[in-house]
Design an enzyme around this catalytic site. Sequence first.
Site, short mmCIF file in Angstrom:
data_model
loop_
_atom_site.label_atom_id
_atom_site.label_comp_id
_atom_site.label_asym_id
_atom_site.label_seq_id
_atom_site.Cartn_x
_atom_site.Cartn_y
_atom_site.Cartn_z
N CYS A 89 0.80 -1.22 0.00
CA CYS A 89 0.00 0.00 0.00
C CYS A 89 0.84 1.27 0.00
O CYS A 89 0.34 2.33 -0.37
CB CYS A 89 -0.95 0.01 1.19
SG CYS A 89 -2.23 -1.25 1.09
N HIS A 334 -9.32 3.45 -2.18
CA HIS A 334 -7.90 3.14 -1.97
C HIS A 334 -7.38 2.35 -3.17
O HIS A 334 -7.30 1.12 -3.14
CB HIS A 334 -7.76 2.33 -0.68
CG HIS A 334 -6.37 1.92 -0.33
ND1 HIS A 334 -5.23 2.51 -0.85
CD2 HIS A 334 -5.93 0.95 0.53
CE1 HIS A 334 -4.17 1.92 -0.32
NE2 HIS A 334 -4.56 0.98 0.50
N CYS A 364 0.02 2.66 6.44
CA CYS A 364 0.32 1.29 6.87
C CYS A 364 0.54 0.42 5.64
O CYS A 364 0.04 0.72 4.55
CB CYS A 364 -0.80 0.73 7.74
SG CYS A 364 -2.42 0.63 6.92
N GLY A 366 1.25 -3.83 4.20
CA GLY A 366 1.16 -5.26 4.46
C GLY A 366 2.46 -5.88 4.95
O GLY A 366 3.55 -5.40 4.66
#
Length: 378
Positions: A89, A334, A364, A366
């Site tokens: 992300c 997103h 944040c 993964g």
Amino acid sequence: MRDVYIVSAVRTPVGRKNGALSGLHPVAVASLPLQEVVRRVDLDPAAVEDVVMGCVTPIGEQGANIGRLAVLNAGWPVSVPSVTLNRMCGSSQQAIHFAAQAIAAGDMDIAVGAGVECMSRVTMGSDYPEQFYAGIPYDLIPQGISAELICDKWNLSREDLDRYSYESHQKAAAATAAGYFKAEIMPVTVAHNGSQVTLDYDEGFRSNVDLAKMGQLRPAFRADGRITAASSSQISDGAAAVLLASAEGLKRHNLTPRARIVARVVVGSDPLIMLDGPIPATRKILARAGLTIEDMDTIEINEAFASVVLAWLKEIQPDPARVNPTGGAIAIGHPLGATGAKLMATMLHRLERTGGRYGLQTMCIGHGMATATIIERV
């Protein structure tokens, strides 16, 4: 190390799953902000020395180095290279970092950090192995379960999550109605449902969201859980690009700086709870910049899940009014690999609109990581 400046930042509208952008090939979507980011400052794309493109699922239509394919499709000279990266992300925020680092090191004077994700066409996780390597000494669990673990650790209630998500939609609707996103969004004309449509707004948010109905949704990841579809980020399509330059590049190409990149960090965090990385990333970048959270005039923390933001708020204790004031991924969407550059465009334009000085962006990631950037309006 040399200073690095943001010259231009632009994004497509964020398209809903199977929405207006879903008929466009990802290479075409990625090309759009590349063309626009140089057009807005009248820069010959031949001056761009590299394009760093973030993409979280670089497979199928997003495979084969989509960054290079997008550069070629944009009609840029073949002399402009590109690389595609995947920091999940945080991919396009990392793309901005890598492009900025090359400029800071003196390797180049003009570069672009960008990102793309067309989740309607390339399914999230489709690049995953059927089974993760068994030798990794950690449980690699779905992010939704990690979002639930954050609820457990920080004692977040279902009501907390739903209220935050409801407010994200309200803020996004109000910002759209006020025209706050118009400067950062490039309209995209597409064929959709049998007609030509010009999309110049984000498709995901709902102006009539019902808090009571949100409270009736079933948990999405755990039978006794608190995270629902309403408190999770939306599956989306989109792309964004940020044009960066050194002081020498500004002078040579008669460009006007809009912000300076003050600091960049990336951190690792517990791969089980996974999504709490913005907490140590924020502490680290503030220390590196010699600034405090009170110095930040606007803050973008990606709303992967409502619990991520709420836990960060409890730990960092910022002024809540400065955090995601125009909504976030829960309402707007997103588009994984594009979100970092998208948020940077939003943050830059908000600083200019409000006259703020410093902005903080953190995301944040993964498997337990996080990126963070501080910029200063100039």
